[in-house]
Design an enzyme around this catalytic site. Structure first.
Site, PDB file in Angstrom:
ATOM      1  N   GLU A   3       8.076  34.784  -0.262  1.00  0.00           N
ATOM      2  CA  GLU A   3       6.665  35.161  -0.118  1.00  0.00           C
ATOM      3  C   GLU A   3       5.956  34.103   0.711  1.00  0.00           C
ATOM      4  O   GLU A   3       6.496  33.013   0.959  1.00  0.00           O
ATOM      5  CB  GLU A   3       6.010  35.316  -1.500  1.00  0.00           C
ATOM      6  CG  GLU A   3       6.549  36.513  -2.270  1.00  0.00           C
ATOM      7  CD  GLU A   3       5.816  36.787  -3.574  1.00  0.00           C
ATOM      8  OE1 GLU A   3       5.005  35.954  -3.996  1.00  0.00           O
ATOM      9  OE2 GLU A   3       6.083  37.845  -4.164  1.00  0.00           O
ATOM     10  N   HIS A  47      -8.687  38.488  -5.744  1.00  0.00           N
ATOM     11  CA  HIS A  47      -7.374  38.662  -6.376  1.00  0.00           C
ATOM     12  C   HIS A  47      -7.087  37.701  -7.521  1.00  0.00           C
ATOM     13  O   HIS A  47      -6.572  38.105  -8.550  1.00  0.00           O
ATOM     14  CB  HIS A  47      -6.309  38.493  -5.291  1.00  0.00           C
ATOM     15  CG  HIS A  47      -4.914  38.667  -5.779  1.00  0.00           C
ATOM     16  ND1 HIS A  47      -4.483  39.829  -6.383  1.00  0.00           N
ATOM     17  CD2 HIS A  47      -3.832  37.821  -5.768  1.00  0.00           C
ATOM     18  CE1 HIS A  47      -3.200  39.710  -6.700  1.00  0.00           C
ATOM     19  NE2 HIS A  47      -2.797  38.492  -6.360  1.00  0.00           N
ATOM     20  N   HIS A 101      -6.640  38.293  -1.740  1.00  0.00           N
ATOM     21  CA  HIS A 101      -5.305  38.725  -1.298  1.00  0.00           C
ATOM     22  C   HIS A 101      -5.470  39.454   0.027  1.00  0.00           C
ATOM     23  O   HIS A 101      -6.329  40.322   0.153  1.00  0.00           O
ATOM     24  CB  HIS A 101      -4.665  39.645  -2.340  1.00  0.00           C
ATOM     25  CG  HIS A 101      -3.193  39.802  -2.118  1.00  0.00           C
ATOM     26  ND1 HIS A 101      -2.677  40.512  -1.064  1.00  0.00           N
ATOM     27  CD2 HIS A 101      -2.133  39.303  -2.790  1.00  0.00           C
ATOM     28  CE1 HIS A 101      -1.348  40.456  -1.116  1.00  0.00           C
ATOM     29  NE2 HIS A 101      -0.989  39.728  -2.153  1.00  0.00           N
ATOM     30  N   GLU A 128      -4.237  32.831 -16.444  1.00  0.00           N
ATOM     31  CA  GLU A 128      -5.251  32.810 -15.379  1.00  0.00           C
ATOM     32  C   GLU A 128      -6.624  32.342 -15.852  1.00  0.00           C
ATOM     33  O   GLU A 128      -7.425  31.885 -15.040  1.00  0.00           O
ATOM     34  CB  GLU A 128      -5.342  34.201 -14.724  1.00  0.00           C
ATOM     35  CG  GLU A 128      -6.065  34.134 -13.400  1.00  0.00           C
ATOM     36  CD  GLU A 128      -5.995  35.421 -12.594  1.00  0.00           C
ATOM     37  OE1 GLU A 128      -5.020  36.192 -12.740  1.00  0.00           O
ATOM     38  OE2 GLU A 128      -6.930  35.646 -11.797  1.00  0.00           O
ATOM     39  N   ARG A 174      -3.821  29.319  -4.443  1.00  0.00           N
ATOM     40  CA  ARG A 174      -2.576  29.441  -5.210  1.00  0.00           C
ATOM     41  C   ARG A 174      -1.417  29.850  -4.314  1.00  0.00           C
ATOM     42  O   ARG A 174      -1.536  30.765  -3.499  1.00  0.00           O
ATOM     43  CB  ARG A 174      -2.772  30.511  -6.287  1.00  0.00           C
ATOM     44  CG  ARG A 174      -1.523  30.872  -7.023  1.00  0.00           C
ATOM     45  CD  ARG A 174      -1.807  31.954  -8.034  1.00  0.00           C
ATOM     46  NE  ARG A 174      -2.176  33.198  -7.408  1.00  0.00           N
ATOM     47  CZ  ARG A 174      -1.425  34.320  -7.429  1.00  0.00           C
ATOM     48  NH1 ARG A 174      -0.258  34.317  -8.037  1.00  0.00           N
ATOM     49  NH2 ARG A 174      -1.848  35.419  -6.860  1.00  0.00           N
ATOM     50  N   SER A 208      -1.054  41.136 -15.702  1.00  0.00           N
ATOM     51  CA  SER A 208       0.384  40.841 -15.811  1.00  0.00           C
ATOM     52  C   SER A 208       1.213  42.102 -15.596  1.00  0.00           C
ATOM     53  O   SER A 208       2.248  42.085 -14.927  1.00  0.00           O
ATOM     54  CB  SER A 208       0.700  40.262 -17.190  1.00  0.00           C
ATOM     55  OG  SER A 208      -0.031  39.090 -17.405  1.00  0.00           O
ATOM     56  N   SER A 216       1.634  31.853 -10.303  1.00  0.00           N
ATOM     57  CA  SER A 216       0.777  32.110 -11.466  1.00  0.00           C
ATOM     58  C   SER A 216       1.536  32.658 -12.660  1.00  0.00           C
ATOM     59  O   SER A 216       1.275  32.249 -13.795  1.00  0.00           O
ATOM     60  CB  SER A 216      -0.372  33.036 -11.104  1.00  0.00           C
ATOM     61  OG  SER A 216       0.090  34.066 -10.292  1.00  0.00           O
ATOM     62  N   ARG A 253      -1.962  32.433   1.733  1.00  0.00           N
ATOM     63  CA  ARG A 253      -2.909  33.566   1.671  1.00  0.00           C
ATOM     64  C   ARG A 253      -4.266  33.278   2.287  1.00  0.00           C
ATOM     65  O   ARG A 253      -4.884  34.164   2.868  1.00  0.00           O
ATOM     66  CB  ARG A 253      -3.106  33.975   0.215  1.00  0.00           C
ATOM     67  CG  ARG A 253      -1.913  34.705  -0.292  1.00  0.00           C
ATOM     68  CD  ARG A 253      -2.110  35.213  -1.671  1.00  0.00           C
ATOM     69  NE  ARG A 253      -0.863  35.856  -2.052  1.00  0.00           N
ATOM     70  CZ  ARG A 253      -0.504  36.131  -3.278  1.00  0.00           C
ATOM     71  NH1 ARG A 253      -1.308  35.826  -4.281  1.00  0.00           N
ATOM     72  NH2 ARG A 253       0.639  36.721  -3.532  1.00  0.00           N
ATOM     73  N   GLY A 305      -1.444  39.653 -22.150  1.00  0.00           N
ATOM     74  CA  GLY A 305      -0.748  39.624 -20.869  1.00  0.00           C
ATOM     75  C   GLY A 305       0.459  38.707 -21.002  1.00  0.00           C
ATOM     76  O   GLY A 305       0.885  38.360 -22.118  1.00  0.00           O
TER      77      GLY A 305
HETATM   78  C1  LIG Z   1      -1.984  43.574  -8.595  1.00  0.00           C
HETATM   79  C2  LIG Z   1      -1.591  42.183  -8.966  1.00  0.00           C
HETATM   80  C3  LIG Z   1      -0.361  41.679  -8.587  1.00  0.00           C
HETATM   81  C4  LIG Z   1       0.017  40.374  -8.919  1.00  0.00           C
HETATM   82  N1  LIG Z   1       1.260  39.927  -8.586  1.00  0.00           N
HETATM   83  C5  LIG Z   1       1.642  38.692  -8.976  1.00  0.00           C
HETATM   84  C6  LIG Z   1       2.965  38.232  -8.745  1.00  0.00           C
HETATM   85  O1  LIG Z   1       3.797  38.931  -8.203  1.00  0.00           O
HETATM   86  N2  LIG Z   1       3.295  36.975  -9.151  1.00  0.00           N
HETATM   87  C7  LIG Z   1       2.410  36.168  -9.780  1.00  0.00           C
HETATM   88  O2  LIG Z   1       2.766  35.026 -10.130  1.00  0.00           O
HETATM   89  N3  LIG Z   1       1.160  36.587 -10.039  1.00  0.00           N
HETATM   90  C8  LIG Z   1       0.766  37.819  -9.662  1.00  0.00           C
HETATM   91  N4  LIG Z   1      -0.504  38.242  -9.926  1.00  0.00           N
HETATM   92  C9  LIG Z   1      -1.354  37.377 -10.743  1.00  0.00           C
HETATM   93  C10 LIG Z   1      -0.836  37.410 -12.183  1.00  0.00           C
HETATM   94  O3  LIG Z   1      -0.420  38.714 -12.475  1.00  0.00           O
HETATM   95  C11 LIG Z   1      -1.895  36.976 -13.163  1.00  0.00           C
HETATM   96  O4  LIG Z   1      -2.422  35.731 -12.813  1.00  0.00           O
HETATM   97  C12 LIG Z   1      -1.287  36.858 -14.556  1.00  0.00           C
HETATM   98  O5  LIG Z   1      -0.569  38.018 -14.884  1.00  0.00           O
HETATM   99  C13 LIG Z   1      -2.369  36.619 -15.571  1.00  0.00           C
HETATM  100  O6  LIG Z   1      -1.787  36.736 -16.833  1.00  0.00           O
HETATM  101  P1  LIG Z   1      -2.643  36.432 -18.109  1.00  0.00           P
HETATM  102  O7  LIG Z   1      -1.729  36.608 -19.276  1.00  0.00           O
HETATM  103  O8  LIG Z   1      -3.337  35.143 -17.932  1.00  0.00           O
HETATM  104  O9  LIG Z   1      -3.794  37.562 -18.106  1.00  0.00           O
HETATM  105  P2  LIG Z   1      -3.723  39.159 -18.096  1.00  0.00           P
HETATM  106  O10 LIG Z   1      -2.377  39.646 -17.785  1.00  0.00           O
HETATM  107  O11 LIG Z   1      -4.844  39.641 -17.269  1.00  0.00           O
HETATM  108  O12 LIG Z   1      -4.039  39.531 -19.607  1.00  0.00           O
HETATM  109  C14 LIG Z   1      -5.305  39.291 -20.153  1.00  0.00           C
HETATM  110  C15 LIG Z   1      -5.348  39.841 -21.562  1.00  0.00           C
HETATM  111  O13 LIG Z   1      -6.526  39.391 -22.206  1.00  0.00           O
HETATM  112  C16 LIG Z   1      -7.127  40.485 -22.882  1.00  0.00           C
HETATM  113  N5  LIG Z   1      -8.545  40.163 -23.083  1.00  0.00           N
HETATM  114  C17 LIG Z   1      -9.483  39.820 -22.170  1.00  0.00           C
HETATM  115  N6  LIG Z   1     -10.644  39.575 -22.782  1.00  0.00           N
HETATM  116  C18 LIG Z   1     -10.440  39.752 -24.102  1.00  0.00           C
HETATM  117  C19 LIG Z   1     -11.254  39.646 -25.280  1.00  0.00           C
HETATM  118  N7  LIG Z   1     -12.547  39.303 -25.220  1.00  0.00           N
HETATM  119  N8  LIG Z   1     -10.703  39.905 -26.476  1.00  0.00           N
HETATM  120  C20 LIG Z   1      -9.406  40.266 -26.586  1.00  0.00           C
HETATM  121  N9  LIG Z   1      -8.585  40.364 -25.519  1.00  0.00           N
HETATM  122  C21 LIG Z   1      -9.102  40.119 -24.312  1.00  0.00           C
HETATM  123  C22 LIG Z   1      -6.828  41.669 -21.988  1.00  0.00           C
HETATM  124  O14 LIG Z   1      -6.988  42.868 -22.695  1.00  0.00           O
HETATM  125  C23 LIG Z   1      -5.375  41.356 -21.643  1.00  0.00           C
HETATM  126  O15 LIG Z   1      -4.533  41.768 -22.699  1.00  0.00           O
HETATM  127  C24 LIG Z   1      -0.886  39.547  -9.620  1.00  0.00           C
HETATM  128  C25 LIG Z   1      -2.135  40.041 -10.002  1.00  0.00           C
HETATM  129  C26 LIG Z   1      -2.485  41.346  -9.699  1.00  0.00           C
HETATM  130  C27 LIG Z   1      -3.816  41.869 -10.137  1.00  0.00           C
END
Ligand SMILES: Cc1cc2nc3c(=O)[nH]c(=O)nc-3n(C[C@H](O)[C@H](O)[C@H](O)COP(=O)(O)OP(=O)(O)OC[C@H]3O[C@@H](n4cnc5c(N)ncnc54)[C@H](O)[C@@H]3O)c2cc1C
Length: 495
Positions: free
Chosen positions: A106, A328, A230, A352, A363, A35, A368, A271, A5
């Site tokens: 927002e 959310h 959310h 996250e 949050r 993401s 995030s 929120r 992500g």
């Molecule tokens: C619909 C939606 C809208 C949002 N809008 C916003 C916004 O506008 N602004 C904002 O700041 N935040 C927003 N958020 C929150 C934000 O998107 C997330 O907090 C952030 O993108 C998380 O990013 P990340 O890289 O931590 O995890 P993620 O993007 O969830 O990526 C996690 C990764 O880990 C991998 N993974 C998990 N477990 C394993 C494993 N055991 N082995 C290998 N890989 C694994 C998954 O395959 C994925 O590639 C939103 C969330 C959602 C659901």
């Protein structure tokens, strides 16, 4: 690096820039990360009428006396530079006709400070660009459709982790195909846990797997009761259940209406307030949803939201959208310091899955994604920096006996429909002791830990709303519920 992500991709690129060799393990295709689904954008102090103090104040106000100020200060200070770095990496954020960044508004933000791309397609644009760079980067090897199944530590894997402060060091990870990756530093960027709840805005993979991996390796977890709901997730639309209608649309003037057509809440409050107000209206009316009126909003500004709703048979330019709260965002997670370092040496957590303490009990919207970038960069700087990380040479591969033991480590649990339904029912927007006690017997380990934190916090604060303890307890201000490696729960105050 576990996870592709925003946090994992950016951390990989930061590490590659420093000539580190990176192995990026990703369980799912790109489109299944939170993401990729992010709509609103990144919060950063970039406007002339904005300031460090204002962004910090908004973050702390939203977080309800639980925000770790040092972490919030870092976010506010470093987010603008991350935005500039992303632009330098080729991410094209939306701009006005003079070429200045177009900033959105927002809930909970006192000024416009949300940087976005493609209207409400921010996550998609950012992730695509970063993935393309990662794919082209010779320093990074990507293992797609591969899961991290366990972490490899110095500890004897046959013994329980009950002997702090021996603090075993993380030496790498074991994949589900049996491969063992030895690493000087291991970074979990595995996303959140909101898909543990039946009604969610998250992709199905967001089940807190990284939290389980880290805890099994001896890392502390915290604030697991703090799950943000959310307020405006679509309900009752076939094929679009839980689809999120970004808060940025309310920032542009969309309004919420109850069954009688009345407005009942400040749509731009944080929120927790908006979700609670909707929950109360639904309880009073017995209706499954309230109506989001975005008829006055220019559909061209939010093309992907409008297209998704139209695909599901609803025209948001003519009718109200049925919405209700959904799970959310997990504010809690793997405890880290200000360099994203977990309590296990050599193990980092970013995005996250981490709990920097920055979001407190609620949050602030769009903090995030900014956190993903700010703390990914910090993790890499710390992991590759010398002085703070002296024991960090790359470990030699495991011998045959060790390899056998590592491959025998159990994989993290997956939550079935019963667990997900139980979390929604008993640890949803409104919780109380009997329901939470029932969750203590749930087969899923995280459900049990969530229940323990939620029971321990006998008060209402931010996203954690206890029917039986409706008031905030000032004694718990700035106190985080921490689950130690041995499973014990204690309270900590973080500097
Ligand atoms: C619909 C939606 C809208 C949002 N809008 C916003 C916004 O506008 N602004 C904002 O700041 N935040 C927003 N958020 C929150 C934000 O998107 C997330 O907090 C952030 O993108 C998380 O990013 P990340 O890289 O931590 O995890 P993620 O993007 O969830 O990526 C996690 C990764 O880990 C991998 N993974 C998990 N477990 C394993 C494993 N055991 N082995 C290998 N890989 C694994 C998954 O395959 C994925 O590639 C939103 C969330 C959602 C659901």
């Amino acid at each position: 690096m576990v996870g592709a992500g925003a946090a994992g991709l950016y951390a990989s690129l930061c590490a590659a820039r420093q000539r580190a060799t990176v192995v990026l393990v990703s369980a799912t295709p790109l489109a299944q990360t939170a993401s990729y689904w992010a709509q609103g954008g990144l919060a950063a102090t970039l406007a002339a009428d904005d300031s460090f103090d204002l962004h910090l104040r908004d973050t702390e106000l939203a977080g309800r006396q639980l925000v770790r100020r040092s972490a919030a200060e870092i976010l506010v200070r470093e987010a603008p530079d991350c935005v500039r770095d992303l632009q330098a990496l080729g991410v094209r954020f939306d701009a006005d006709r003079f070429g200045h960044l177009a900033l959105g508004l927002e809930g909970g933000h006192s000024v416009r400070r949300i940087v976005h791309a493609g209207g409400s397609a921010t996550g998609r644009r950012v992730v695509r660009q970063l993935s393309a760079l990662v794919a082209a980067e010779p320093q990074i090897t990507v293992l797609e459709n591969t899961r991290a199944q366990a972490l490899w530590t110095d500890a004897d894997p046959t013994q329980p982790h009950d002997r702090e402060p021996t603090r075993p060091r993380c030496r790498g990870l074991v994949c589900d195909d049996g491969r063992v990756i030895a690493a000087r530093a291991t970074v979990l960027a595995s996303g959140g846990a909101a898909a543990l709840w039946a009604r969610t805005t998250n992709p199905p993979g967001s089940q807190g797997v990284g939290l389980q991996l880290a805890h099994a390796a001896g890392a502390a977890l915290a604030d697991l009761e703090m799950l943000q709901f959310h307020p405006t997730a679509v309900i009752g639309l076939r094929g679009r259940e839980g689809f999120l209608v970004t808060e940025a649309i309310r920032g542009e003037g969309a309004t919420l209406h109850d069954a009688t057509g009345e407005r009942f809440v400040d749509e731009l409050a944080p929120r927790d307030e908006v979700s609670r107000a909707i929950h109360q209206r639904l309880a009073q009316s017995g209706q499954p949803s309230v109506g989001l009126d975005m008829r006055a909003i220019d559909p061209a500004h939010f093309p992907n939201v409008v297209a998704a709703l139209r695909e599901a048979g609803l025209d948001p330019t003519r009718e109200l959208i049925p919405v209700a709260p959904a799970a959310h965002y997990m504010m809690g997670g793997i405890v880290t310091d200000l360099h994203a370092h977990s309590t296990v040496p050599g193990l980092y957590a970013v995005g996250e899955c981490s709990c920097t303490g920055l979001h407190g009990a609620n949050r602030l919207a769009s903090n995030s994604l900014s956190e993903c970038f700010v703390f990914a960069r910090r993790a890499v700087a710390h992991a590759l920096g010398g002085a703070s990380n002296t024991a960090a040479s790359k470990p030699s591969p495991p011998d045959a006996r060790e390899l056998q033991e590592l491959r025998a480590l159990p994989a993290p649990s997956v939550a079935g429909p019963d667990t997900r339904a139980a979390l929604w029912r008993d640890a949803g927007v409104l919780r109380s002791e009997p329901g939470l006690r029932g969750l203590l017997d749930d087969p899923h380990p995280l459900a049990r830990l969530i229940a323990r934190c939620a029971l321990a916090r006998a008060e209402s604060r931010g996203a954690h709303l206890r029917q039986d303890h409706p008031e905030r307890d000032p004694e718990l201000d700035h106190r985080h519920a921490v689950i130690a490696a041995d499973g014990s729960l204690h309270w900590q105050t973080w500097e």
